[in-house]
Design a protein around this motif. Structure first.
Motif, PDB file in Angstrom:
ATOM      1  N   SER A 259     129.419 131.569  28.512  1.00 43.14           N
ATOM      2  CA  SER A 259     129.956 130.798  27.753  1.00 43.14           C
ATOM      3  C   SER A 259     131.655 131.245  27.627  1.00 43.14           C
ATOM      4  O   SER A 259     132.327 130.914  27.719  1.00 43.14           O
ATOM      5  CB  SER A 259     130.136 128.564  27.102  1.00 43.14           C
ATOM      6  OG  SER A 259     128.220 128.400  28.054  1.00 43.14           O
TER       7      SER A 259
ATOM      8  N   LEU B  76     123.320 131.448  28.318  1.00 43.90           N
ATOM      9  CA  LEU B  76     124.352 130.457  28.224  1.00 43.90           C
ATOM     10  C   LEU B  76     125.211 130.338  27.518  1.00 43.90           C
ATOM     11  O   LEU B  76     126.607 130.134  27.808  1.00 43.90           O
ATOM     12  CB  LEU B  76     123.296 128.726  28.283  1.00 43.90           C
ATOM     13  CG  LEU B  76     122.422 128.149  28.999  1.00 43.90           C
ATOM     14  CD1 LEU B  76     121.587 126.667  28.505  1.00 43.90           C
ATOM     15  CD2 LEU B  76     123.955 127.660  30.155  1.00 43.90           C
ATOM     16  N   TYR B  77     124.543 130.724  26.351  1.00 42.74           N
ATOM     17  CA  TYR B  77     125.898 131.136  25.323  1.00 42.74           C
ATOM     18  C   TYR B  77     126.622 132.372  25.872  1.00 42.74           C
ATOM     19  O   TYR B  77     127.832 131.909  25.116  1.00 42.74           O
ATOM     20  CB  TYR B  77     125.135 131.635  23.618  1.00 42.74           C
ATOM     21  CG  TYR B  77     124.207 130.146  23.125  1.00 42.74           C
ATOM     22  CD1 TYR B  77     124.457 129.133  23.358  1.00 42.74           C
ATOM     23  CD2 TYR B  77     122.566 131.208  22.391  1.00 42.74           C
ATOM     24  CE1 TYR B  77     122.878 128.639  23.531  1.00 42.74           C
ATOM     25  CE2 TYR B  77     122.280 130.133  22.355  1.00 42.74           C
ATOM     26  CZ  TYR B  77     122.334 128.947  22.613  1.00 42.74           C
ATOM     27  OH  TYR B  77     121.324 128.305  22.226  1.00 42.74           O
TER      28      TYR B  77
ATOM     29  N   LEU C  42     127.571 122.776  29.018  1.00 40.45           N
ATOM     30  CA  LEU C  42     126.693 123.276  27.892  1.00 40.45           C
ATOM     31  C   LEU C  42     126.325 122.261  26.727  1.00 40.45           C
ATOM     32  O   LEU C  42     124.997 122.964  26.997  1.00 40.45           O
ATOM     33  CB  LEU C  42     127.789 124.253  27.310  1.00 40.45           C
ATOM     34  CG  LEU C  42     126.569 125.301  25.894  1.00 40.45           C
ATOM     35  CD1 LEU C  42     125.852 126.365  26.792  1.00 40.45           C
ATOM     36  CD2 LEU C  42     128.268 126.480  25.361  1.00 40.45           C
ATOM     37  N   SER C  43     126.764 121.412  25.972  1.00 41.52           N
ATOM     38  CA  SER C  43     125.628 120.553  25.475  1.00 41.52           C
ATOM     39  C   SER C  43     124.603 119.940  26.524  1.00 41.52           C
ATOM     40  O   SER C  43     123.951 119.759  25.814  1.00 41.52           O
ATOM     41  CB  SER C  43     126.458 119.433  25.092  1.00 41.52           C
ATOM     42  OG  SER C  43     128.017 120.014  24.033  1.00 41.52           O
TER      43      SER C  43
ATOM     44  N   ILE D 165     132.811 122.668  30.006  1.00 37.95           N
ATOM     45  CA  ILE D 165     132.435 123.744  30.167  1.00 37.95           C
ATOM     46  C   ILE D 165     131.628 123.325  28.458  1.00 37.95           C
ATOM     47  O   ILE D 165     130.478 122.989  28.898  1.00 37.95           O
ATOM     48  CB  ILE D 165     133.149 124.731  29.927  1.00 37.95           C
ATOM     49  CG1 ILE D 165     133.676 125.765  30.695  1.00 37.95           C
ATOM     50  CG2 ILE D 165     131.959 126.095  29.119  1.00 37.95           C
ATOM     51  CD1 ILE D 165     134.587 126.105  30.667  1.00 37.95           C
TER      52      ILE D 165
ATOM     53  N   GLN E  53     122.889 120.918  28.837  1.00 38.10           N
ATOM     54  CA  GLN E  53     121.841 122.625  29.217  1.00 38.10           C
ATOM     55  C   GLN E  53     121.291 123.054  28.139  1.00 38.10           C
ATOM     56  O   GLN E  53     119.883 123.351  28.082  1.00 38.10           O
ATOM     57  CB  GLN E  53     122.519 123.812  30.076  1.00 38.10           C
ATOM     58  CG  GLN E  53     123.613 123.341  31.518  1.00 38.10           C
ATOM     59  CD  GLN E  53     122.834 123.757  32.360  1.00 38.10           C
ATOM     60  OE1 GLN E  53     121.955 122.463  32.387  1.00 38.10           O
ATOM     61  NE2 GLN E  53     122.156 124.644  32.999  1.00 38.10           N
ATOM     62  N   ILE E  54     122.225 123.028  27.118  1.00 37.04           N
ATOM     63  CA  ILE E  54     120.924 123.299  25.881  1.00 37.04           C
ATOM     64  C   ILE E  54     120.218 121.949  25.349  1.00 37.04           C
ATOM     65  O   ILE E  54     119.122 122.051  25.185  1.00 37.04           O
ATOM     66  CB  ILE E  54     122.049 123.336  24.518  1.00 37.04           C
ATOM     67  CG1 ILE E  54     123.442 125.090  24.467  1.00 37.04           C
ATOM     68  CG2 ILE E  54     121.696 123.536  23.397  1.00 37.04           C
ATOM     69  CD1 ILE E  54     124.487 124.459  23.638  1.00 37.04           C
TER      70      ILE E  54
ATOM     71  N   LEU F 266     126.641 128.844  34.820  1.00 39.50           N
ATOM     72  CA  LEU F 266     126.138 127.095  33.924  1.00 39.50           C
ATOM     73  C   LEU F 266     124.486 127.333  34.226  1.00 39.50           C
ATOM     74  O   LEU F 266     123.534 127.544  33.198  1.00 39.50           O
ATOM     75  CB  LEU F 266     126.550 126.679  32.979  1.00 39.50           C
ATOM     76  CG  LEU F 266     127.915 127.054  32.012  1.00 39.50           C
ATOM     77  CD1 LEU F 266     128.780 126.544  31.471  1.00 39.50           C
ATOM     78  CD2 LEU F 266     127.057 128.496  30.747  1.00 39.50           C
TER      79      LEU F 266
ATOM     80  N   LEU G 105     129.557 120.749  20.020  1.00 39.73           N
ATOM     81  CA  LEU G 105     128.943 120.755  21.052  1.00 39.73           C
ATOM     82  C   LEU G 105     127.724 119.721  20.848  1.00 39.73           C
ATOM     83  O   LEU G 105     127.447 120.033  19.319  1.00 39.73           O
ATOM     84  CB  LEU G 105     127.783 122.108  21.002  1.00 39.73           C
ATOM     85  CG  LEU G 105     128.965 123.743  22.311  1.00 39.73           C
ATOM     86  CD1 LEU G 105     127.861 124.645  21.746  1.00 39.73           C
ATOM     87  CD2 LEU G 105     128.660 122.852  23.270  1.00 39.73           C
TER      88      LEU G 105
END
Length: 745
Positions: A156, A152-153, A308-309, A304, A311-312, A143, A273
């Motif tokens: 995941s 990224l999406y 991911l949150s 995760i 990273q977004i 990630l 997210l």
């Protein structure tokens, strides 16, 4: 649908939006729940399935200590956990009760302790739980190495599907309009594909979104479950339903369970997210058969979601920075154009229409300043632009952006083929002004999952009409009209930055104009003062010569001429004084008032003032006194200091009635000499006192010749010396003016 059914539908829809999903009064059956008092840990409420899982009836447990149900050893573990500051985030406790393994989860909410005993999942097949941490570490590295949001999406959803075994894992992003779109998906080949489809906002009501925002994860192992009620139904201490917002076992809306079944899934897990504290989207997992993912694996999926949150947010921020940097050079060119313009900032911008349009990739642009309207490219008609601009002014937003203008401004529907989107900015000025960028309509087909206009339907049941979630998720194509390309974050940033530059340049122009006006006024005052001073001196001298030629003891005509000459001399003296005051005032206003300080003896200054001003006091039978501490010396301009004293003492004599008193004194206080002039006059009304040093302020009564500049100039002289001046007054008891001048050591 009959009108009656329509009314019933609207009422049921409103009730659905208000459904108490945080207070269901029940849990899902894959565990049991207890509420406990503290510190005694007595059981307050318990789920009804305690009888089937632990062979104890709910009524027999209410009011009993926790150890009577789970034993002293497990109760000790609960107490140890509660002693930890972040016990609600700790790993679950492990209990073996009545032949069943449980995982204990603890949290406090609204003054009550909640203990959830979730049935432990054994022999979970999709992935060995023991290897979760190793796999999670590798996935997090992937990630962090992703270079695009789509990468990224995709990583995941694929990894979560592999870890959990769900038939479908997708990422659902909420749009500004409220609906959402599936932007990534990993699914079993036999599953219907939702990737790219839009879902209406009503699929996830507002209160459900709030629960997603405050909880990272929610799981429904089997949508076919029968809710397990709490016993008693209400909290005994508050007689209100128990708030289960943060309970893992919380029962969900039956409408949502039916929605899942209509989608062809019986099990689901949702991972939130977040972007900051705002719900950005969801990782949504679904399975055609019941599936209970164990706690350890759920926590890995939650991690995760959290990574991911972050990273977004980081990548969107980076993208925003890139968009902004791409505009910097163009913004600099437009800023220079505004600086170089000899007229106004809008005139400068009007010379570069192509650059302005390229700044935000607009199809047309309009600039308004008062009666002027400049149009370039594809724009609405002038009267349409004026009407739109008037509407924008009423909204009072410095920068406005819309890619669907007719949805907020209905008249725009008349010209939506030319302009469907507008970006606008204006400055706070007394005249109409602004820049409006236009984008043309871009017709496109949006693929919805089912008819977005019918998210819910009605069905007949034994209890009458009730809501039924939509049963069709087939692709529903809708042609979108009156919509332009969206304005990006970079476009809105550019409009804001251009507005900031325009505002700074406009203010700078105003300052320059005011400075030039002040300079012109000062020059005029200086010229007038100089050019008039000599003629006034000549007039005064001639008046003196004429006065000698006409004796007051002469004929009646001579006395009249002598009186007229006296009046001319007084008027000439007053005009000289006024010219001097105007010259001093202009210098003070422009910050160019200068003094020539030198060592002075206060005693000598008082002697001079006394000799010149005492006769004025004696004419009114006023007693005047001068007192100074011995050997006082100041660093001051002698002429200006005398001007201050004569002005203050002269005012005191002027406004003190006959037989009154005026006292002048000076004393050393620290590094300063404090001068004071006190009188026994009528005083200054309290509402006037804060304004006595304002320019042109004066007492009109009994002061017909006052210009209102004396105290203003006095304050300017004192402040030029580095001192300060204050006034105190009590109506009927007199006034006192005090000012300071640096002491000479």
């Amino acid at each position: 649908m009959t009108p009656q059914d329509q009314d019933a539908f609207e009422e049921l829809l409103a009730n659905c939006a208000d459904e108490p999903i945080r207070f269901p009064g029940a849990i899902q059956p894959h565990g049991l729940l207890l509420t406990l008092s503290e510190p005694a840990l007595q059981i307050i409420q318990v789920s009804a399935n305690v009888e089937t899982l632990l062979a104890r009836t709910p009524p027999s447990l209410i009011g009993q200590p926790l150890h009577s149900l789970i034993g002293t050893e497990y109760t000790a573990q609960v107490l140890d956990a509660l002693a930890q500051s972040a016990f609600s985030e700790a790993a679950p406790l492990h209990f073996e009760l009545n032949g069943t393994a449980f995982e204990g989860l603890l949290h406090r909410h609204q003054g009550v302790l909640i203990l959830e005993l979730e049935i432990h999942v054994k022999n979970f097949q999709p992935r060995n739980v023991a290897g979760i941490n190793i796999h999670l570490g590798r996935m997090l590295q992937r990630l962090q190495a992703a270079t695009t949001l789509q990468a990224l999406y995709d990583i995941s959803v694929k990894e979560i599907q592999a870890m959990t075994g769900y038939d479908r894992v997708l990422i659902y992003r909420f749009e500004e309009e409220g609906h959402g779109q599936v932007i990534a998906e990993a699914s079993d080949p036999s599953m219907e594909v939702f990737n790219g489809l839009f879902f209406p906002a009503s699929d996830i009501p507002e209160q459900a979104r709030e629960l997603y925002r405050t909880n990272w994860l929610r799981i429904i192992p089997n949508a076919d479950y029968q809710p397990v009620p709490l016993v008693p139904k209400l909290r005994p201490d508050t007689q209100t339903p128990l708030d289960l917002s943060f309970a893992t076992l919380r029962s969900v809306s039956p409408i949502h369970c039916q929605y899942m079944k209509n989608m062809g899934v019986l099990s689901s897990m949702s991972i939130s997210l977040l972007k900051g504290d705002r719900l950005w989207g969801l990782i949504s997992c679904g399975n055609r058969q019941p599936l209970h993912v164990p706690h350890e694996l759920r926590m890995a999926c939650q991690t995760i979601g959290q990574v991911l949150s972050l990273q977004i947010s980081a990548m969107e921020t980076l993208e925003l920075t890139r968009q902004r940097e791409a505009k910097i050079e163009t913004l600099a060119l437009l800023n220079q154009a505004m600086i170089d313009s000899s007229q106004s900032v809008f005139d400068g911008l009007a010379q570069h229409p192509a650059t302005l349009m390229a700044l935000v990739e607009a199809d047309g642009i309009a600039m308004i300043e008062d009666k002027q309207l400049h149009r370039y490219g594809n724009c609405p008609e002038p009267e349409e632009i004026r009407a739109l601009h008037k509407w924008l002014q009423a909204r009072d937003e410095p920068v406005f952006a819309s890619h669907h203008l007719s949805s907020v401004y209905p008249p725009a529907a008349q010209y939506q083929s030319v302009t469907s989107g507008v970006l606008a900015m204006s400055l706070p000025k007394p005249v109409d002004n602004g820049v409006l960028w236009f984008r043309a309509e871009v017709k496109e087909n949006i693929n919805w999952s089912g008819d977005p206009r019918k998210p819910l339907d009605l069905e007949n049941s034994d209890a009458g009409l009730r809501l039924r979630p939509r049963t069709s998720f087939e692709i529903w194509k809708v042609e979108m009209a009156g919509i332009s390309r969206k304005w990006s974050h970079g476009d809105v940033f550019a409009a804001n930055d251009l507005r900031r530059s325009a505002l700074e340049n406009d203010l700078a122009r105003q300052v320059r104009r005011e400075q030039e006006a002040v300079r012109a006024r000062d020059e005029l005052v200086a010229v007038v003062s100089h050019d008039l001073r000599n003629p006034m001196t000549v007039i005064s001298m001639l008046c003196g010569m004429m006065q000698k030629a006409f004796s007051s003891d002469g004929a009646h005509t001579s006395r009249r001429i002598s009186t007229a000459i006296d009046t001319m001399q007084q008027a000439t003296a007053r005009m000289n004084t006024l010219l001097e005051d105007l010259l001093d005032t202009s210098k003070i206003d422009a910050g160019r008032y200068t003094i020539s300080p030198q060592p002075l003896d206060v005693g000598h200054i008082f002697e001079e003032a006394q000799s010149l001003l005492t006769p004025l006091a004696q004419d009114k039978d006023i007693s005047i006194s001068f007192e100074a501490d011995p050997d006082l010396r100041v660093h001051a301009d002698p002429e200006r200091l005398f001007q201050v004293l004569s002005n203050l003492i002269g005012n005191a004599i002027k406004f003190t009635p006959r037989l009154g008193t005026v006292g002048v004194c000076a004393k050393s206080v620290g590094n300063e000499i404090v001068f004071s002039v006190r009188d026994s006059g009528e005083g200054i009304p309290k509402e006037h006192l804060p304004h006595v040093f304002d320019r042109y302020w004066t007492i009109k009564e009994g002061n017909p010749t006052g210009t209102g500049l004396g105290l203003y100039i006095t304050q300017g002289i004192v402040e030029a010396h580095g001192g300060h001046i204050v006034a105190e007054s009590e109506p009927g008891q007199g006034s006192e003016f005090r000012f300071t001048v640096p002491r000479l050591d």
